[in-house]
Design a protein around this motif. Structure first.
Motif, PDB file in Angstrom:
ATOM      1  N   HIS A  48      11.052  17.365   0.287  1.00  0.00           N
ATOM      2  CA  HIS A  48      11.831  16.148   0.051  1.00  0.00           C
ATOM      3  C   HIS A  48      13.156  16.187   0.796  1.00  0.00           C
ATOM      4  CE1 HIS A  48       9.493  13.777  -2.805  1.00  0.00           C
ATOM      5  NE2 HIS A  48       9.073  14.925  -3.297  1.00  0.00           N
TER       6      HIS A  48
ATOM      7  N   PHE B   8       7.853   5.848  -0.394  1.00  0.00           N
ATOM      8  CA  PHE B   8       7.358   7.214  -0.555  1.00  0.00           C
ATOM      9  C   PHE B   8       5.892   7.263  -0.965  1.00  0.00           C
ATOM     10  CE2 PHE B   8       6.733  11.039  -3.255  1.00  0.00           C
ATOM     11  CZ  PHE B   8       6.811  11.977  -2.237  1.00  0.00           C
TER      12      PHE B   8
ATOM     13  N   TYR C  49      12.402  15.468   4.333  1.00  0.00           N
ATOM     14  CA  TYR C  49      12.023  14.047   4.394  1.00  0.00           C
ATOM     15  C   TYR C  49      13.277  13.183   4.504  1.00  0.00           C
ATOM     16  CZ  TYR C  49       9.398   9.855   2.702  1.00  0.00           C
ATOM     17  OH  TYR C  49       8.802   8.619   2.546  1.00  0.00           O
ATOM     18  N   CYS C  50      14.335  13.595   3.806  1.00  0.00           N
ATOM     19  CA  CYS C  50      15.575  12.822   3.762  1.00  0.00           C
ATOM     20  C   CYS C  50      16.620  13.342   4.748  1.00  0.00           C
ATOM     21  CB  CYS C  50      16.131  12.827   2.346  1.00  0.00           C
ATOM     22  SG  CYS C  50      15.020  12.082   1.130  1.00  0.00           S
TER      23      CYS C  50
ATOM     24  N   ASP D 105      19.149  12.279  -2.632  1.00  0.00           N
ATOM     25  CA  ASP D 105      18.146  12.451  -1.584  1.00  0.00           C
ATOM     26  C   ASP D 105      18.703  13.151  -0.349  1.00  0.00           C
ATOM     27  OD1 ASP D 105      19.821  10.317  -0.996  1.00  0.00           O
ATOM     28  OD2 ASP D 105      18.218   8.868  -0.603  1.00  0.00           O
ATOM     29  N   THR D 106      19.678  12.574   0.310  1.00  0.00           N
ATOM     30  CA  THR D 106      20.219  13.110   1.559  1.00  0.00           C
ATOM     31  C   THR D 106      21.213  14.242   1.302  1.00  0.00           C
ATOM     32  OG1 THR D 106      22.056  11.542   1.498  1.00  0.00           O
ATOM     33  CG2 THR D 106      20.029  10.837   2.631  1.00  0.00           C
TER      34      THR D 106
ATOM     35  N   ALA E 202      12.850  11.889  -2.452  1.00  0.00           N
ATOM     36  CA  ALA E 202      12.796  10.657  -1.670  1.00  0.00           C
ATOM     37  C   ALA E 202      12.729   9.438  -2.580  1.00  0.00           C
ATOM     38  CB  ALA E 202      11.570  10.683  -0.758  1.00  0.00           C
ATOM     39  N   ASP E 203      13.336   8.366  -2.143  1.00  0.00           N
ATOM     40  CA  ASP E 203      13.368   7.093  -2.877  1.00  0.00           C
ATOM     41  C   ASP E 203      14.080   7.195  -4.220  1.00  0.00           C
ATOM     42  OD1 ASP E 203      12.115   5.941  -0.743  1.00  0.00           O
ATOM     43  OD2 ASP E 203      10.264   5.426  -1.777  1.00  0.00           O
TER      44      ASP E 203
END
Length: 302
Positions: free
Chosen positions: A195, A237, A198-199, A170-171, A165-166
């Motif tokens: 993570h 985050f 999260y994404c 990420d994605t 994240a951040d």
């Protein structure tokens, strides 16, 4: 005894992160000797080094401390900003080489590579743009390949890139784009289930689609209610962690048994290192969580 099938290709461990450790030196963190004592007490045979300088960096001292507790090391960790291009290589390599040398000296096999944050991990202040330009992405992919070859050739380690994240990796879109752009001979993935969730990613789908690139696992869950609020209010985050967005298994998502089953089905030996971001946390909080998490993973066959 658990009725779950034995996950005999999964090697479970934990990490300083699960004891609230994000930095080499911070008075709010668990002292390193207490971490080693407690991670062994909780029943984890494998650990990561955590931030360079948190555990002793003298290989002889570290080997002795590990041996006294019957612990072994799976990986070291580095942060890199390779999207900034060749100009940062020398500085990057100077840091990576120190970590890789210690990692190799304690007979570990992997180096977890975390891309640089675009927001400060503690304050949340934006330090860069959240999306890479085409040129920055090309530099990132080329830099990771160069790093993978150098770490392999000089230290005999494999690098595993950790979506986070951040960061700019990420994605699902950004993770798969990076995998498609890098040489599988030198760049693998550390799939952090927390993570990735999260994404917005699906860990089982990623394992089933890019299984040959999954070189390492971090086991982590997110609290979906807290995550929804974090996303709705664009909470960085670091503050999200302080809200408890990373939670104790099995209370969050993704469900870990399907992830472990998909990883087992790959037919390769994989480390699965438990991480529950809790920086900062009270000193007596990590051990009971670690013990409960170890029992939970045992009930899953790991």
């Amino acid at each position: 005894m658990s009725d779950a099938p034995a996950l005999d290709r999964i090697r479970v461990g934990s990490a300083p992160d699960s004891w609230g450790v994000w930095f080499a030196d911070d008075p709010r963190q668990t002292p390193w000797h207490r971490f080693l004592d407690e991670v062994a007490e909780a029943g984890y045979p494998w650990i990561e080094l955590g931030p360079y300088g948190y555990l002793p960096t003298d290989p002889a001292v570290l080997r002795d401390e590990l041996a006294r507790r019957d612990l072994r090391v799976s990986a070291g960790t580095v942060f890199t900003a390779l999207h900034r291009g060749p100009a940062v290589w020398d500085e990057t390599w100077a840091h990576v080489a120190k970590v890789a040398a210690l990692t190799r000296a304690v007979d570990a096999s992997h180096l977890v590579v975390i891309p640089e944050f675009w927001r400060d991990p503690v304050t949340g202040e934006r330090t860069e743009e959240p999306a890479l330009t085409a040129g920055q992405f090309a530099d990132l992919a080329a830099g990771l390949e160069r790093l993978g070859r150098a770490v392999r050739d000089e230290f005999g380690l494999g690098i595993v890139v950790h979506p986070h994240a951040d960061t700019h990796v990420d994605t699902e879109e950004n993770v798969t784009r990076l995998l498609d752009a890098t040489d599988p001979a030198v760049v693998d993935l550390c799939l952090d289930t927390g993570h990735y969730a999260y994404c917005g990613g699906d860990s089982v789908k990623l394992i089933e689609t890019y299984g040959e690139r999954i070189g390492y696992l971090h086991l982590k869950q997110v609290d979906p209610a807290i995550l929804a609020d974090v996303i709705a209010h664009e909470v960085p985050f670091g503050p999200a962690v302080q809200r408890g967005v990373m939670c104790e298994p099995p209370t969050g998502v993704p469900e870990l048994p399907p992830v472990l089953a998909a990883a087992q089905a790959l037919g390769t030996d994989l480390f699965a290192i438990v991480e529950q971001d809790m920086y900062p946390c009270p000193p007596d909080q990590p051990l009971p969580i670690a013990e409960r998490t170890r029992r939970f993973l045992s009930s899953c066959g790991a």
